[in-house]
Scaffold this active site. Sequence first.
Site, PDB file in Angstrom:
ATOM      1  NE  ARG A  18      -6.194 -17.256   8.205  1.00 54.16           N
ATOM      2  CZ  ARG A  18      -5.785 -16.312   7.363  1.00 54.16           C
ATOM      3  NH1 ARG A  18      -4.766 -16.537   6.567  1.00 54.16           N
ATOM      4  NH2 ARG A  18      -6.415 -15.147   7.318  1.00 54.16           N
ATOM      5  CE1 TYR A  68      -2.294  -6.303  11.646  1.00 60.41           C
ATOM      6  CE2 TYR A  68      -4.580  -6.962  11.268  1.00 60.41           C
ATOM      7  CZ  TYR A  68      -3.494  -6.149  10.965  1.00 60.41           C
ATOM      8  OH  TYR A  68      -3.610  -5.179  10.000  1.00 60.41           O
ATOM      9  CB  SER A  81     -11.927  -4.844   8.590  1.00 57.29           C
ATOM     10  OG  SER A  81     -11.090  -5.867   8.084  1.00 57.29           O
ATOM     11  CG  ASN A 140     -10.412  -8.773   3.602  1.00 60.66           C
ATOM     12  OD1 ASN A 140     -11.314  -8.414   4.360  1.00 60.66           O
ATOM     13  ND2 ASN A 140      -9.672  -9.840   3.819  1.00 60.66           N
ATOM     14  CB  SER A 186      -0.191 -11.861   8.620  1.00 64.32           C
ATOM     15  OG  SER A 186      -0.377 -13.234   8.863  1.00 64.32           O
ATOM     16  CB  ILE A 232      -0.970  -0.009   1.197  1.00 67.52           C
ATOM     17  CG1 ILE A 232      -1.946  -1.180   1.082  1.00 67.52           C
ATOM     18  CG2 ILE A 232      -1.744   1.313   1.275  1.00 67.52           C
ATOM     19  CD1 ILE A 232      -2.864  -1.351   2.288  1.00 67.52           C
TER      20      ILE A 232
END
Length: 321
Positions: free
Chosen positions: A280, A145, A122, A174, A82, A13
């Site tokens: 996950r 995180y 988010s 995302n 992550s 980014i």
Amino acid sequence: MHKILVTGGAGFIGSNLSEELLRRNYKVRCLDNFATGHFKNIESLLANPNFELIVGDIRNIEDCQKAVDGVDYVLHEAALGSVPRSIKDPIMSNSVNVGGFLNMLVASRDAKVKRFIYAASSSTYGDSKTLPKVEDVIGKPLSPYAITKYVNELYADVFSKTYGLECIGLRYFNVFGRRQDPNGAYAAVIPLFVKQFMNHESPVINGDGEYSRDFTYVDNVIQMNILAMTTSNSDALNTVYNTAYGERTTLNQLVHSLKEILAEFDPEIGNVDIKYGSNRAGDIPHSLASIDKAKNLLGYNPEYSLRKGLEEAIKWYWENI
């Protein structure tokens, strides 16, 4: 001519932001330690006299002080992303994302920068089941995180109220697009799947593929950063905004779109099978942003839908990896 500091400016980014800011004739200083960023992302910018690179670490307060010297605005993108990485090594994630963030706030305060815009996440919505996600309604974080990114928002709020530092947080949903790294253990889903399809390898979807996300093309994120930096609306300051497109897509739908677009480049990709694995840890089942607040206070108008963004991103990957 304003001078902008982009921390993490050699990252996915950050490098896209730096490039667009230079195109708009800003002076840009990039601070990066190349832990996750890549020199190749900014190599083409080095010849621009309005671009400056500082190799440094936000965990080092002296590096932060050097980076903010003479700067008008800070766009803070540097972080260890992550969810799985944070679960594996929560101490490192906290050190960078919380300790480094606080260093940048202190350095920005002391240098009297005009405004501090930072990458929020988010993931802060945690276990909140409300859809769409509205900025004022969050749940409990589901990963280290997510905790670090929520702490960022708390610190920014305190610094705005206590020291008068203008702060705006952008909760990214995302983000994907050109220069997002498809390699490594913590590659994001879109570049990873694109690379696997291009190699005729079967991507593995976590769970049954019905988890959904508000996938957001990087140019929408650039638009939000520039709006946050340039707004003169006092009501728009010292708060957080969802930074997204505002539509929800399941992983199954995403994979179908990837195959369809990639098959235009290589028809064999249409025959690659999809595999499914276990869910996950730390993942939010569904994510969908309300972008009304950004539209109303910043004039945000995202130009790239998922499909349009995927077409742009896949073209870039096809030509560059």
